[in-house]
Design a protein around this motif. Structure first.
Motif, PDB file in Angstrom:
ATOM      1  N   PRO A 100       0.963  -1.211  -0.014  1.00 16.69           N
ATOM      2  CA  PRO A 100       0.009   0.151  -0.136  1.00 16.69           C
ATOM      3  C   PRO A 100       0.870   1.354   0.026  1.00 16.69           C
ATOM      4  O   PRO A 100       0.424   2.290  -0.495  1.00 16.69           O
ATOM      5  N   GLU A 101       1.870   1.376   0.757  1.00 15.97           N
ATOM      6  CA  GLU A 101       2.589   2.563   0.589  1.00 15.97           C
ATOM      7  C   GLU A 101       4.229   2.329   0.161  1.00 15.97           C
ATOM      8  O   GLU A 101       5.038   3.295   0.358  1.00 15.97           O
ATOM      9  N   THR A 102       4.604   1.233  -0.280  1.00 15.89           N
ATOM     10  CA  THR A 102       5.977   0.910  -0.442  1.00 15.89           C
ATOM     11  C   THR A 102       6.190  -0.082  -1.643  1.00 15.89           C
ATOM     12  O   THR A 102       5.238  -0.808  -2.045  1.00 15.89           O
ATOM     13  N   MET A 103       7.170   0.384  -2.178  1.00 17.80           N
ATOM     14  CA  MET A 103       7.638  -0.555  -3.329  1.00 17.80           C
ATOM     15  C   MET A 103       8.909  -1.538  -2.674  1.00 17.80           C
ATOM     16  O   MET A 103       9.635  -0.967  -1.875  1.00 17.80           O
ATOM     17  N   GLU A 104       8.898  -2.819  -3.119  1.00 22.70           N
ATOM     18  CA  GLU A 104       9.766  -3.580  -2.545  1.00 22.70           C
ATOM     19  C   GLU A 104      10.513  -4.436  -3.586  1.00 22.70           C
ATOM     20  O   GLU A 104       9.891  -4.862  -4.542  1.00 22.70           O
ATOM     21  N   ILE A 105      11.934  -4.572  -3.861  1.00 26.51           N
ATOM     22  CA  ILE A 105      12.594  -5.320  -4.741  1.00 26.51           C
ATOM     23  C   ILE A 105      13.589  -6.158  -3.596  1.00 26.51           C
ATOM     24  O   ILE A 105      14.193  -5.573  -2.896  1.00 26.51           O
ATOM     25  N   ARG A 159      13.623  -1.049  -0.137  1.00 30.21           N
ATOM     26  CA  ARG A 159      12.264  -0.757  -0.091  1.00 30.21           C
ATOM     27  C   ARG A 159      12.126   0.630  -0.408  1.00 30.21           C
ATOM     28  O   ARG A 159      13.409   1.374   0.050  1.00 30.21           O
ATOM     29  N   LYS A 160      11.254   1.313  -0.918  1.00 30.86           N
ATOM     30  CA  LYS A 160      11.028   2.561  -0.976  1.00 30.86           C
ATOM     31  C   LYS A 160       9.502   2.932  -1.285  1.00 30.86           C
ATOM     32  O   LYS A 160       8.908   2.387  -1.337  1.00 30.86           O
ATOM     33  N   LYS A 161       9.483   4.096  -0.178  1.00 29.17           N
ATOM     34  CA  LYS A 161       7.994   4.545  -0.198  1.00 29.17           C
ATOM     35  C   LYS A 161       7.700   5.161  -1.328  1.00 29.17           C
ATOM     36  O   LYS A 161       8.293   5.592  -2.075  1.00 29.17           O
TER      37      LYS A 161
END
Lengths: 175, 112
Positions: A100-105, A159-161
């Motif tokens: 919902p608020e984060t991208m994750e690699i 991770r990045k918001k």
């Protein structure tokens, strides 16, 4: 986290361990993708493009996508250079998820792994870039978590918001 | 990656294009070392206007050439960095040891 798993927390305000993560342990991803590729430098472009294409469904600035590509490049290069010591037949898994608020690699290899600090590879004598890769990952992402286990491999989670639009029907769906 | 080399007196202009990563680092290193080794070049002008992405493997090649040139009293000048490339160069500290110029001409005319 098991006792024999080595987690390196890097300071500088950007990197934390699993505690305090941007993504709660029980969070459900809104979308995911995974690609597996062999540990060959020619596959770096594929890894970058796959992740960037996946995140292009979000309303990101071009500069953010470019920075994410650099972070992916660093993580996959590390797997090739340090995880597999340039052996061309090791599998690298590159996953990306949208919360919902984060991208994750997540970039994972089944290579050597390491104890303590990651070390530069022996051999070719010119590794000026070593160390800069981690610095770039930390600069371009909000969180970088490195987990490595000697003999079993290394997993880098970045991770990045992000401003992720809420799904129209969060609890519905058949997938 | 595309690399074009042009000698200009004691300067070497290297025009790079594409993505400078681990895939091309060895090729770039060999090509630059070949050109720098043949002649008494002391000034390497890197025109990066065609470079869309650079990562630490590419930075490593540039930093290595910088060290070799420094030993013979030389230097590296940078031209045409796109915003992402400039940011990566800044974050890695390379911009503190290499000067940026607005054009190849200015770099070639720049201070010794």
């Amino acid at each position: 986290m098991t006792a024999d798993t080595n987690t390196i927390a890097r300071d500088g305000g950007k990197t934390v361990t699993d505690a305090g993560s941007l993504v709660p342990p029980d969070a459900r991803a809104l979308n995911r993708m995974t690609v597996s590729l062999l540990s060959q430098p020619v596959n770096l472009g594929l890894a970058r493009v796959a992740v960037a294409a996946f995140f292009s469904q979000l309303d990101l600035m071009l500069s953010e996508l470019e920075e994410i590509k650099v972070a992916v490049s660093e993580a996959v290069s590390n797997a090739i250079l340090h995880g597999y010591r340039r052996e061309p037949d090791g599998w690298i898994t590159v996953s990306a998820a949208i919360y919902p608020e984060t991208m994750e690699i997540v970039v994972e290899d089944r290579g050597e792994g390491f104890d303590g600090e990651p070390r530069p590879p022996a051999g070719d004598g010119e590794e000026e870039g070593f160390g800069m890769g981690f610095a770039l990952m930390r600069s371009f992402m909000d969180e970088v978590v490195l987990v490595s286990k000697p003999g079993q491999g290394t997993q880098v989670t970045m991770r990045k918001k992000a401003r992720v639009p809420a799904p129209a029907h969060p609890s519905a769906g058949t997938c | 990656m595309i690399l074009q080399l042009e000698e200009n007196g004691s300067s070497l202009v290297a025009r790079l294009a594409g993505e400078i990563d681990l895939q091309v680092a060895d090729r770039l290193r060999s090509a630059l070392d070949g050109a720098l080794g043949e002649k008494p070049v002391r000034h390497l002008v890197l025109d990066l206007s065609g470079v869309s992405l650079i990562d630490s493997s590419g930075l490593g090649v540039i930093l290595g050439r910088y060290r070799h040139l420094l030993q013979r009293g030389g230097r590296i000048s940078l031209v045409g960095m796109r915003p992402l490339v400039k940011r990566v160069m800044e974050l890695s500290g390379l911009l503190t040891i290499m000067r940026e110029y607005a054009s190849e001409g200015e770099a070639l005319a720049g201070p010794e």
